[in-house]
Design a protein around this motif. Sequence first.
Motif, short mmCIF file in Angstrom:
data_model
loop_
_atom_site.label_atom_id
_atom_site.label_comp_id
_atom_site.label_asym_id
_atom_site.label_seq_id
_atom_site.Cartn_x
_atom_site.Cartn_y
_atom_site.Cartn_z
N THR A 40 12.06 7.16 -0.18
CA THR A 40 11.50 5.83 0.08
C THR A 40 11.96 5.39 1.47
O THR A 40 13.05 4.87 1.64
CB THR A 40 11.98 4.85 -1.00
OG1 THR A 40 11.75 5.44 -2.27
CG2 THR A 40 11.23 3.53 -0.93
N ARG A 43 3.26 0.77 -5.06
CA ARG A 43 2.76 1.50 -6.24
C ARG A 43 3.80 1.46 -7.36
O ARG A 43 3.47 1.27 -8.53
CB ARG A 43 2.48 2.95 -5.83
CG ARG A 43 1.87 3.78 -6.91
CD ARG A 43 1.34 5.07 -6.34
NE ARG A 43 2.35 5.85 -5.66
CZ ARG A 43 2.25 6.33 -4.43
NH1 ARG A 43 1.16 6.12 -3.73
NH2 ARG A 43 3.23 7.02 -3.89
N THR A 44 5.06 1.61 -6.98
CA THR A 44 6.12 1.59 -7.98
C THR A 44 6.24 0.20 -8.60
O THR A 44 6.42 0.07 -9.81
CB THR A 44 7.44 2.03 -7.34
OG1 THR A 44 7.21 3.23 -6.63
CG2 THR A 44 8.50 2.26 -8.38
N GLU A 90 3.51 10.52 2.11
CA GLU A 90 2.47 10.03 1.20
C GLU A 90 1.38 11.10 1.05
O GLU A 90 0.92 11.38 -0.06
CB GLU A 90 1.90 8.72 1.77
CG GLU A 90 0.85 8.06 0.90
CD GLU A 90 1.41 7.39 -0.35
OE1 GLU A 90 2.64 7.30 -0.47
OE2 GLU A 90 0.61 6.97 -1.19
N MET A 109 -4.16 0.99 -12.69
CA MET A 109 -4.01 1.79 -11.49
C MET A 109 -5.00 2.94 -11.58
O MET A 109 -5.43 3.31 -12.66
CB MET A 109 -2.58 2.35 -11.40
CG MET A 109 -1.54 1.28 -11.14
SD MET A 109 0.14 1.89 -11.36
CE MET A 109 0.42 2.74 -9.82
N VAL A 120 2.89 8.20 -9.28
CA VAL A 120 4.15 7.64 -9.77
C VAL A 120 5.03 8.77 -10.32
O VAL A 120 6.25 8.74 -10.20
CB VAL A 120 3.91 6.56 -10.84
CG1 VAL A 120 5.22 6.08 -11.43
CG2 VAL A 120 3.16 5.38 -10.23
N ILE A 147 7.87 2.72 6.44
CA ILE A 147 6.75 2.06 5.77
C ILE A 147 6.41 0.75 6.47
O ILE A 147 5.26 0.46 6.78
CB ILE A 147 7.10 1.81 4.28
CG1 ILE A 147 7.05 3.13 3.50
CG2 ILE A 147 6.15 0.79 3.66
CD1 ILE A 147 7.64 3.04 2.12
N ASN A 166 0.81 -1.22 0.00
CA ASN A 166 0.00 0.00 0.00
C ASN A 166 0.84 1.27 0.00
O ASN A 166 0.30 2.37 0.05
CB ASN A 166 -0.92 0.03 1.23
CG ASN A 166 -2.05 -0.96 1.08
OD1 ASN A 166 -2.43 -1.31 -0.03
ND2 ASN A 166 -2.58 -1.40 2.19
N SER A 167 2.15 1.10 -0.04
CA SER A 167 3.01 2.28 0.06
C SER A 167 3.50 2.70 -1.32
O SER A 167 3.11 2.12 -2.34
CB SER A 167 4.23 1.95 0.92
OG SER A 167 5.11 1.14 0.17
N LYS A 168 4.36 3.67 -1.29
CA LYS A 168 5.00 4.11 -2.52
C LYS A 168 5.72 2.96 -3.21
O LYS A 168 5.71 2.86 -4.44
CB LYS A 168 6.02 5.20 -2.13
CG LYS A 168 6.78 5.73 -3.28
CD LYS A 168 8.01 6.51 -2.80
CE LYS A 168 8.82 6.93 -4.00
NZ LYS A 168 10.15 7.43 -3.63
N ILE A 169 6.30 2.06 -2.40
CA ILE A 169 7.05 0.95 -2.99
C ILE A 169 6.13 0.04 -3.80
O ILE A 169 6.41 -0.30 -4.95
CB ILE A 169 7.77 0.13 -1.89
CG1 ILE A 169 8.69 1.04 -1.09
CG2 ILE A 169 8.56 -1.02 -2.50
CD1 ILE A 169 9.38 0.36 0.08
#
Lengths: 336, 265
Positions: free
Chosen positions: B114, A188-189, B130, B98, B106, B119, A183-186
Motif C-alpha cells: 500500500t 477498494r479495501t 495496480e 463491487m 481484494v 497513490i 480509486n486506489s487499493k485503499i
Amino acid sequence: MERYKSSIPTCLYKLGFIAVILCVPYIIRNLYYLHLINLIGIYCLVVIGLNILTGYTGQISMGQAGFFAVGAYTSALLMMKLGLSFWVATLIAAVVAAVLGIIIAIPALRLTGPYLVMATVGFGEIIRLILVNWVPVTRGAAGLTAIPAPSLFGFRIISEKSFFYLIYIVVALGILIAVRISNSKIGRTFIAIREDELAAKSMGVPTNTYKVSAFAISAIYAGIAGSMFGCFSGVASPDAFTFNDSVGFLCMSIIGGSRSIYGAFIGSVTLTFVSELLRFMQLYRLIIYGAILLLTAILMPQGLSGMGPVFRKFSHRWKGKRRLHGNIQHSQRKER
Amino acid sequence: MDHGEQPILELRNISKRFGGLKALEEINISIETGTVHGIIGPNGAGKSTLFNVITGLLRPNSGEILLKGNPLSHIPPHRRIPLGLARTFQNIRLFKNMTVEDNVLVGQHVHTPTLILSIICGTRPAIEWENKAKESANTCLRRVGLESMKSQFARNLSYGEQKLVEFARALATEPELILLDEPAAGMNAEEKAGLLKIISKLRDDRYTVVLIEHDMRLVMEICDQITVLNHGKKIAEGEPQIVRNHPDVITAYLGKGSNAYAGTR
Ligand SMILES: Nc1ncnc2c1ncn2[C@@H]1O[C@H](COP(=O)(O)OP(=O)(O)OP(=O)(O)O)[C@@H](O)[C@H]1O
Ligand SMILES: [Mg+2]
C-alpha cells in the motif's frame, strides 16, 4: 464510475472549467454570496472526509463537528499564543485532529450501527464541553476572537475574494487526493470493509487498521477545514461546533451521495443554500434536516450524485430509444 | 520443499463448544499436499465450524492446528492468508456492490504493497502495482471462466456465478490450501461439471483443496480422501470407496436399520 482517457477535448474542457472557477469572485460580486460560496468550500472538505469514513468504509459519524472544532481551536491558539504562521498551525491542527481520530476510533472498533453513532455523538459533545469549560485556554462560551488572517509571501488573505482562492485551492487538492485514494487499493479495501467486514478479513485485510485510518483521514479533512474556518470567520466559539453542525455535515454527505467524492461538493452546495433559504425557520433546523434525510433515503438512496444514470435512462426513454441494458449501475433500483 | 511426508494441514484434538452444544469433538485430520480432501456429513455435523476454526474466525476450545508444521493458534485470521490459507463461504459473502474484478482484487490485498504517497501523488509505482494486481486477478477469473464478467456488479450475477467469483477471490490470495464450503450448492449440472474441472486442474497444479460438499456424486468423483463428521465427531475417514461403504456413514446419512447405498444419494 466511468473513466475516460484524457484526450485533447477533455483536457480543454478541464482547463475551461478551472478558468471559470478562477473567475467566480469576479462574476459573483455580491459579497454575501461569495461568503456563502467560501463556506461551502470549507464544509465540502469536512464532507469529503466524512464520505470516506461513512460512504466508503461504512462507519457513520455524527461527531465531525468535534474534529472541525479541534482544527479551528488548535490552529487559532497556535497562531495567537505562539505566533505560528497559518500554514504551520494548520499542519499541526491536522495532525492533532488525526491523533484524536485514532484515539476515538480504537474503542469504536467494537461498535457498529447505532452504537457507533452514539459514540461519535458523545465525542462531539465532549469536545464542545471542553471548549465551554476549559476557560483559561479556550475562553469558554465567549470563544476566541481576533484570530489572525493567513498570509502568503507578505500578502494577507483577508478579503472574501482572497479567501475564495485559498479555500478552493485546498478544496481542489482535497478532492484530488480523495479521488486518488478512493480509486486506489485503499479505497477498494474501504468499500470491501463496508460491504462485508468478515469477508474482507478473510481475504487478509487488516480491517482494524483500515477502519482506524478512515477515521484519521476524516479527522484530517475536518481539522484542515476547521483551521480555515477559524481564520475565515475571525472568531471561534463553541456554539459553531454543536451536534446540529455534525448532523448538518452528515446531511450534506447523504444528500450529495456519500459514496462519491464529488457528492460532497453537491451536498454542501445544496444544503447550504437550502439552509439559507429557510433561515427564518432556524429553530426547526433539525426537523428540516430530518425531513430532507428521509426524502433522500426514499427518493434517491445514492444521493444527488447517484442520479446521473437515472436521468440518462429517462432521457433515453424520451428519445424513444430502447431501455438501457441491464446494469444501471448507481441507480440502485431494487434489484436482486 | 516438502517431501510428501509433512501434511500441509494437521488438526490435533480440535474441540469447539457453543454453550452446551459440542460442535466439534476431538477432531484429528491430516491433509496431504496436492490432494483434494472431502469433508462430508449431515446438516449440523460441524463442517463449517471446522472451517471457521481453521481460518481463525472461531477459536477452538482445545486442540492445535498446524499449517505446514507451524502452529496457527495465536495468529489472527487476516495474518493466516499470507501463510497460504484461503476459503470460500457457504452463504456467499461477496462484496455485492463491487465489480467482479474488484472483488477478486481484494483477494490480492496481501500481495500488493500500500504505497500511500505514490497513490496520493499519482506516480508510477502505485499504478504499476495496480496493473500487476489486475493481471493476477484476471488470471484467477480466467481459471473459473468468468473473465468476461469482470466489469459486472457481483450482485447481478447468478448464484452459481457468484460462487465462482468467491472461488476466484480465494485463488487471488495465492493460497496453497483452499477451503471450499459447499461450492456446488445451487449450481446446475453444467456448472457442477465446470467446477469439477476447475478443481482437478487445481490439483494438477499442486494446490491442496479441502471440500465440504453435499453432492455425493461430485465428492466421490473428485476426492482423494474423505472425512465424515456427524454430531461433531469424526466417524469415518479414507478413500471414497471405503467411506461410502462404511456402516457408520450409511447409518448417519440414512438412519439406523437402513441397508441402502449411501453413495447413490
Ligand atoms: N456461531 C455459532 N453459535 C452457536 N452455535 C453455532 C454457531 N455456529 C454453528 N453452530 C451450531 O453448531 C452446529 C454445527 O454447525 P455447522 O454450521 O458447522 O454445521 P455444518 O456441518 O456446516 O452444517 P450444514 O451442512 O448445514 O452447513 C450446528 O448445530 C449449529 O447450529
Ligand atoms: Mg455448513
